[in-house]
Design an enzyme around this catalytic site. Structure first.
Site: not given
Ligand code: NAD
Ligand code: DAU
Length: 335
Positions: A123-125, A147, A151
């Site tokens: 993810t970009d997060e 989260y 990740k």
């Protein structure tokens, strides 16, 4: 290819399974724990297809993983399996640590033992928030939530298996996905279903947070493209073609659903809320991928899909989701 698709009963994993099976002629075996977010309904149209298989099991369970690899006679592992909702990670982080750390480790060990290529869906997060400009694959990793931190940990573990053991790994990081089959804890399906039901539309804070929207079919194609053409050990970002502030997304949903702006309610902001995400996809575009669905058109189709597919969301809105909604929003669903 014969693929083991972990987490394939979720939103993006089921989109990927459908695409690879029906458009690429791959054989697909899904391994999924069926958490609240994993639903066999998401794969209902694939159930009778030759070349499709489903196994219920957790990625942190080594026996389930080896059993699935054997049943699939897998030539590659693609891992979507994750806990994916930021608000749930803030309230209850434990499952996030287990699935992302231990689960990814078990899959990597199995890939190493069976000498299989491994693709991690990310993810970009992991890059954190960006006020201006856009993240590349070289940007520092600065995750903000349990989260995104777990990740990020999974991504680093995946990269360590390339550097240490020479395992042919790939990582594909996507921006905010939307489209059919997305669990209605996420912004777009939550707002669409609430709008259609005449419920309040809970916007966090000022609603000026910006997200970089990608249709799930585009992200799934990027993952398939990276699997086929990516260089082992590399990371590829896949961002959508459009960025939009949350409040603008909600207003557009109101128009499309025939709802009223008076349904909007500004509620307490998410703790540690990332202000803006933006991904450069130059590297995966150089491999020949590009997004096909613009947000304006994709959002209209998505609202129509939810309106026409009550069979899919009715069991959700009458089940565990009601308890989650009451805990998260401090009011009953429908209020
Ligand atoms: P989702 O929540 O819809 O689905 C997750 C799936 O993983 C479910 O089917 C669930 O049952 C399964 N799962 C969870 N824990 C498991 C475990 N321990 N073992 C086996 N299966 C397990 O998620 P999604 O939105 O489809 O996201 C899929 C992947 O894409 C995730 O890795 C997520 O981090 C990543 N991603 C999502 C987005 C997005 O906007 N939704 C954007 C970029 C990346
Ligand atoms: O960027 C990719 C990520 O996008 C994925 O890795 C995550 O799995 C996925 O959940 C998503 O994370 P976000 O936190 O951006 O998505 P969410 O749909 O939860 O929220 C989108 C924006 O909308 C965010 O700024 C918070 C806001 N929001 C969300 C909800 C659920 C609201 O204002 N109200 C809400 O009720």
């Amino acid at each position: 290819m014969r693929l083991l698709v972990c987490g394939g009963a979720g939103f993006i994993g089921s989109t990927f399974a459908r695409q690879r099976l029906l458009e690429h002629g791959d054989q697909v075996t899904v391994l999924d724990k069926l958490t609240y977010a994993g639903r066999e309904e998401n794969l209902a149209d694939l159930a009778g297809e030759a070349g499709f298989g489903f196994i219920r099991g957790a990625i942190e369970d080594p026996e389930a993983v080896v059993g699935a690899l054997t049943a699939a006679r897998a030539e590659a592992i693609v891992n979507f399996a994750a806990e994916t909702h930021v608000d749930r990670s803030i309230a209850e982080p434990d499952a996030f640590v287990k699935t992302h750390a231990l689960g990814t480790y078990v899959l990597l060990e199995a890939a190493r033992e069976h000498e299989l290529p491994y693709l991690q869906v990310s993810t970009d997060e992991v890059y954190g928030s960006i006020e201006e400009g856009t993240f590349t694959e070289e940007s520092p990793l600065r995750p903000s939530s349990p989260y995104s931190a777990t990740k990020t940990g999974a991504d680093l573990l995946v990269q360590s298996y390339f550097h240490t053991y020479g395992l042919p790994v790939l990582i594909c990081r996507g921006s905010n996905n939307y489209g059919p089959y997305q669990y209605p804890e996420k912004l777009i399906p939550l707002m669409v279903l609430n709008a259609l039901h005449g419920d309040r539309l809970p916007v966090y804070g000022d609603g000026m947070q910006v997200r970089n929207w990608i249709h799930a079919t585009d992200f799934a194609r990027a993952i398939g493209h990276v699997l086929e053409h990516g260089v082992p050990g590399e990371v590829y970002n896949a961002g959508g073609p459009d960025e939009e502030a949350n409040i603008a997304v909600v207003r557009r949903i109101i128009e499309l659903a025939g709802a009223s702006e008076s349904q909007i309610e500004h509620v307490t902001d998410r703790p540690g809320h990332d202000r803006r995400y933006s991904l450069s996809s130059a590297k995966v575009r150089a491999l020949g991928w590009e997004p096909r669905v613009r947000f304006e058109e994709g959002l209209a189709e998505t609202v129509a899909w939810y309106r026409d597919n009550a069979w899919w969301w009715e069991p959700i809105r009458s089940g565990e989701y009601r308890d989650y909604y009451a805990r998260q929003y401090g009011r009953a669903l429908g209020g």
